[in-house]
Design a protein around this motif. Structure first.
Motif, PDB file in Angstrom:
ATOM      1  N   SER A  35     -16.161   2.145   5.755  1.00  0.00           N
ATOM      2  CA  SER A  35     -14.798   2.171   5.237  1.00  0.00           C
ATOM      3  C   SER A  35     -13.831   1.291   6.024  1.00  0.00           C
ATOM      4  CB  SER A  35     -14.278   3.615   5.208  1.00  0.00           C
ATOM      5  OG  SER A  35     -14.172   4.128   6.524  1.00  0.00           O
ATOM      6  N   LYS A  38     -10.465  -0.173   4.537  1.00  0.00           N
ATOM      7  CA  LYS A  38     -10.223   0.514   3.263  1.00  0.00           C
ATOM      8  C   LYS A  38      -9.650   1.891   3.529  1.00  0.00           C
ATOM      9  CE  LYS A  38     -14.001  -1.722   0.878  1.00  0.00           C
ATOM     10  NZ  LYS A  38     -15.127  -1.584  -0.005  1.00  0.00           N
ATOM     11  N   ASP A 106      -5.641  -3.820   2.497  1.00  0.00           N
ATOM     12  CA  ASP A 106      -6.799  -3.036   2.063  1.00  0.00           C
ATOM     13  C   ASP A 106      -7.147  -3.339   0.615  1.00  0.00           C
ATOM     14  OD1 ASP A 106      -6.019  -0.087   3.939  1.00  0.00           O
ATOM     15  OD2 ASP A 106      -7.438  -1.672   4.362  1.00  0.00           O
ATOM     16  N   ARG A 107      -8.416  -3.341   0.344  1.00  0.00           N
ATOM     17  CA  ARG A 107      -8.889  -3.632  -1.013  1.00  0.00           C
ATOM     18  C   ARG A 107      -9.461  -2.382  -1.654  1.00  0.00           C
ATOM     19  NH1 ARG A 107     -11.281  -8.788   1.254  1.00  0.00           N
ATOM     20  NH2 ARG A 107      -9.595 -10.254   0.921  1.00  0.00           N
ATOM     21  N   ARG A 110     -12.701   3.694  -0.072  1.00  0.00           N
ATOM     22  CA  ARG A 110     -14.135   4.002  -0.005  1.00  0.00           C
ATOM     23  C   ARG A 110     -14.293   5.469  -0.400  1.00  0.00           C
ATOM     24  NH1 ARG A 110     -19.003   2.015  -0.346  1.00  0.00           N
ATOM     25  NH2 ARG A 110     -18.602   0.418   1.186  1.00  0.00           N
TER      26      ARG A 110
END
Length: 171
Positions: A35, A38, A106-107, A110
């Motif tokens: 993670s 994320k 952040d994309r 998770r």
């Protein structure tokens, strides 16, 4: 004064506690590595008798730099989470551990689903796979990413961990 036999039975077996801490540390390491960069949402489906492990997992994630909190009670049924009414009556709970986004770049988030098994084995061999659990899986997606089995008398075992959580997939 010497402890009585009944008092000795109430003392937890330290090897079981150590095995649980090792399993939770392994899970927390895998989740933290998967993670990076994320947000995090970990849905844990477990018997009510094992809800304390969610706190321990949140603490382990916090120790690895993921500032987490447990959502009180079950997740909102409107977001697709939660248990079916008959599963709730059987003494199962879904608890969600969430962590905010680490930074603006952040994309996404998770999602990790953990299913905890306890009690009577679902198969004659006493073993369980991620397809062999008879209890509900976590709330967000069908199959669990991790199966933590508390049915072994020597302490919990990680019976299954999805390949995207393995250390090799993080490279």
């Amino acid at each position: 004064m010497e402890p009585s036999l009944s008092e000795w039975r109430d003392v937890p077996d330290l090897s079981v506690v150590a095995r649980e801490r090792t399993a939770l540390a392994t899970i927390a390491d895998a989740i933290a590595a998967a993670s990076i960069g994320k947000g995090l949402r970990v849905a844990v489906s477990c018997p009510n008798t094992h809800r304390a492990l969610v706190d321990h997992l949140a603490q382990a994630l916090h120790a690895r730099g993921r500032i987490c909190r447990c959502l009180p009670g079950e997740p909102d049924l409107d977001d697709g989470g939660g248990l079916l009414p008959e599963q709730h009556e059987e003494g199962w709970t879904v608890v969600v551990i969430v962590s905010g986004l680490a930074m603006e770049t952040d994309r996404g988030v998770r999602h990790v689903n953990i299913s905890v098994t306890a009690g009577i084995p679902t198969q004659d061999s006493g073993d369980v796979s991620h397809q062999g659990t008879s209890k509900p899986t976590s709330s967000t997606v069908g199959e669990p990413d991790i199966v933590l089995d508390y049915r072994d008398p020597h302490g919990p075992l990680i019976r299954y961990m999805a390949s995207h959580l393995s250390p090799d997939s993080q490279r």
